[in-house]
Design an enzyme around this catalytic site. Structure first.
Site, PDB file in Angstrom:
ATOM      1  N   LYS A 159       0.883  -1.171   0.000  1.00 35.85           N
ATOM      2  CA  LYS A 159       0.000   0.000   0.000  1.00 35.85           C
ATOM      3  C   LYS A 159       0.920   1.219   0.000  1.00 35.85           C
ATOM      4  O   LYS A 159       1.026   1.964   0.976  1.00 35.85           O
ATOM      5  CB  LYS A 159      -0.910  -0.045   1.226  1.00 35.85           C
TER       6      LYS A 159
HETATM    7  C1  LIG Z   1      -6.182  -0.583  -4.285  1.00 35.40           C
HETATM    8  C2  LIG Z   1      -6.959  -1.131  -3.143  1.00 35.40           C
HETATM    9  N1  LIG Z   1      -7.504  -2.354  -3.242  1.00 35.40           N
HETATM   10  C3  LIG Z   1      -8.223  -2.899  -2.243  1.00 35.40           C
HETATM   11  C4  LIG Z   1      -8.447  -2.216  -1.057  1.00 35.40           C
HETATM   12  C5  LIG Z   1      -9.247  -2.839   0.029  1.00 35.40           C
HETATM   13  O1  LIG Z   1      -8.417  -3.159   1.119  1.00 35.40           O
HETATM   14  P1  LIG Z   1      -8.971  -3.225   2.603  1.00 35.40           P
HETATM   15  O2  LIG Z   1     -10.119  -4.181   2.610  1.00 35.40           O
HETATM   16  O3  LIG Z   1      -7.831  -3.759   3.398  1.00 35.40           O
HETATM   17  O4  LIG Z   1      -9.363  -1.860   2.986  1.00 35.40           O
HETATM   18  C6  LIG Z   1      -7.900  -0.937  -0.907  1.00 35.40           C
HETATM   19  C7  LIG Z   1      -8.102  -0.169   0.324  1.00 35.40           C
HETATM   20  O5  LIG Z   1      -7.293  -0.224   1.203  1.00 35.40           O
HETATM   21  C8  LIG Z   1      -7.137  -0.390  -1.966  1.00 35.40           C
HETATM   22  O6  LIG Z   1      -6.611   0.837  -1.849  1.00 35.40           O
END
Ligand SMILES: Cc1ncc(COP(=O)(O)O)c(C=O)c1O
Length: 307
Positions: A159
Site C-alpha cells: 500500500k
Molecule cells: C487498491 C486497493 N484495493 C483494495 C483495497 C481494500 O483493502 P482493505 O479491505 O484492506 O481496505 C484498498 C483499500 O485499502 C485499496 O486501496
C-alpha cells in the site's frame, strides 16, 4: 472530501496538535512517492468504539515497509497501541484511521535508505465513502481504460503512496464519465480491482474474486468477506476472470475499508442482475455489519475495543 480536523495527530512518537503535524519540503516521499500507509475504520458498536481489523492492517503496513525496504522504528505492538490511543485521545466514536510511514528529509537520491523513516497516525470523522444510497441500492461503475500496474512495474501488494497515482487516474476518469468508480483490468486483461477496493462477482450461485496474481491489493475486508461467505456455505473461488464476466454476473459487490461492502448495480451502463443489491450481497452485508455493530458475536476477533 475535505478532511474534518481532529485535535491530535500522532507524529514520530508523540502527539502534536493537528495543525502542527507538518513535514519539510525536502521530504523524500513528496518527490518520489516513498510512503506506505493503511486505512482502518473505528465503529461505534454496542460494545463501545471498536477498530475493525487492527492486527491484519498493522501486519500489512509492516509487509509494505519490508517490500519498500523502509525500517519502521517501532514494533507492530507499539504501532497498534498508538493507533488505539490516537482514536481514544481524540474522543472519536467512529472514524477513519490513516497510519502513514514515509521517507523524510535526507537525500535527493532515489534510493531512500539514507532518509529517515517517519511515521504518523491521523484519525478523523468519516462517513460512507460511496454514499449511504450506494450501500443499499448499489453504485454505477465503469471498466477503466487505465490498467492496474503490471506485477513487474510497481509492487501491487504494497500500500505504497506511489501506487495510488494509478488509482487517481482511475477515479478521475470515472468521475469525468459520470460513474462512481472504475474497475481496472490487469496486464493480461483479466479483472483486477477497483481504484481502492476489491471486487466480487456472483455467477450462478458461486462467488468469484480475482486472485493475488491479478495485481490486487490483498484487502483485509476481502479476506473477511471470503470467510463469511464460506461460513454461510457459499463456494468462493479466487480465480482470474475476464471483463465480460462482469456483464453477465447475477451480483457484483466491492469490499474495502472505505466502501465497506457496497453493491454494484451497473457496469458500463449494463444493468447487473435486477439492478440493485442482490440477495447474496445482502446476506454478506448483514453478517459484516452485524459483527461491526456488535449485534452479532465477533467470533473471529476482528474488533478491537477502544477503552
Ligand atoms: C487498491 C486497493 N484495493 C483494495 C483495497 C481494500 O483493502 P482493505 O479491505 O484492506 O481496505 C484498498 C483499500 O485499502 C485499496 O486501496
Amino acid at each position: 472530501m475535505a478532511i474534518p480536523k481532529a485535535e491530535w495527530i500522532w507524529h514520530n512518537g508523540q502527539f502534536v496538535k493537528w495543525d502542527e503535524a507538518n513535514v519539510h519540503i525536502t521530504t523524500h516521499a513528496l518527490h518520489y512517492g516513498s510512503s506506505v500507509f493503511e486505512g482502518l475504520r473505528a465503529y461505534e458498536s454496542k460494545n463501545g468504539t471498536a477498530i475493525l481489523g487492527l492486527e491484519p492492517h498493522v501486519r500489512r503496513l509492516f509487509d509494505s515497509c519490508r517490500i519498500l525496504r523502509m525500517d519502521l522504528p517501532y514494533s507492530p505492538e507499539e504501532v497498534s497501541a498508538a493507533i488505539v490511543e490516537t482514536v481514544r485521545r481524540n474522543g472519536l466514536k467512529s472514524c477513519y484511521i490513516r497510519p502513514l510511514a514515509y521517507k523524510g528529509s535526507g537525500t535527493i537520491a532515489l534510493d531512500a535508505r539514507n532518509s529517515p523513516t517517519e511515521f504518523a497516525i491521523i484519525a478523523f470523522d468519516f462517513g460512507r465513502y460511496l454514499g449511504e444510497e450506494g450501500i443499499e441500492n448499489g453504485v454505477d461503475v465503469m471498466v477503466s481504460s487505465w490498467r492496474r500496474m503490471a506485477p513487474d512495474t510497481h509492487a501491487g501488494l504494497t500500500k505504497a503512496g506511489g501506487n495510488y497515482v494509478n488509482s487517481g487516474y482511475v477515479t478521475m476518469e470515472a468521475a469525468d464519465m459520470g460513474f462512481m468508480e472504475g474497475i481496472t483490468l490487469d496486464i493480461n486483461g483479466h479483472v483486477s480491482e477497483g481504484s481502492g477496493e476489491n471486487v466480487f462477482v456472483v455467477y450462478r450461485g458461486v462467488i468469484y474474486t480475482p486472485p493475488v496474481g491479478a495485481s490486487i491489493l490483498l484487502g483485509v475486508n476481502r479476506g473477511y468477506v471470503i470467510s463469511l461467505a464460506r461460513e454461510m456455505g457459499y463456494e468462493v473461488r479466487e480465480e482470474t476472470f475476464p471483463r465480460e464476466m462482469l456483464y453477465i454476473a447475477d451480483e457484483i459487490f466491492f469490499s474495502g475499508t472505505a466502501v465497506e461492502v457496497t453493491p454494484v448495480r451497473s457496469v458500463d451502463r449494463i444493468q447487473i442482475g435486477s439492478g440493485g443489491r442482490g440477495p447474496i450481497t445482502k446476506r454478506i452485508q448483514d453478517q459484516f455489519f452485524g459483527i461491526i455493530r456488535g449485534d452479532l458475536p465477533d467470533t473471529h476477533g476482528w474488533m478491537t475495543i477502544v477503552k
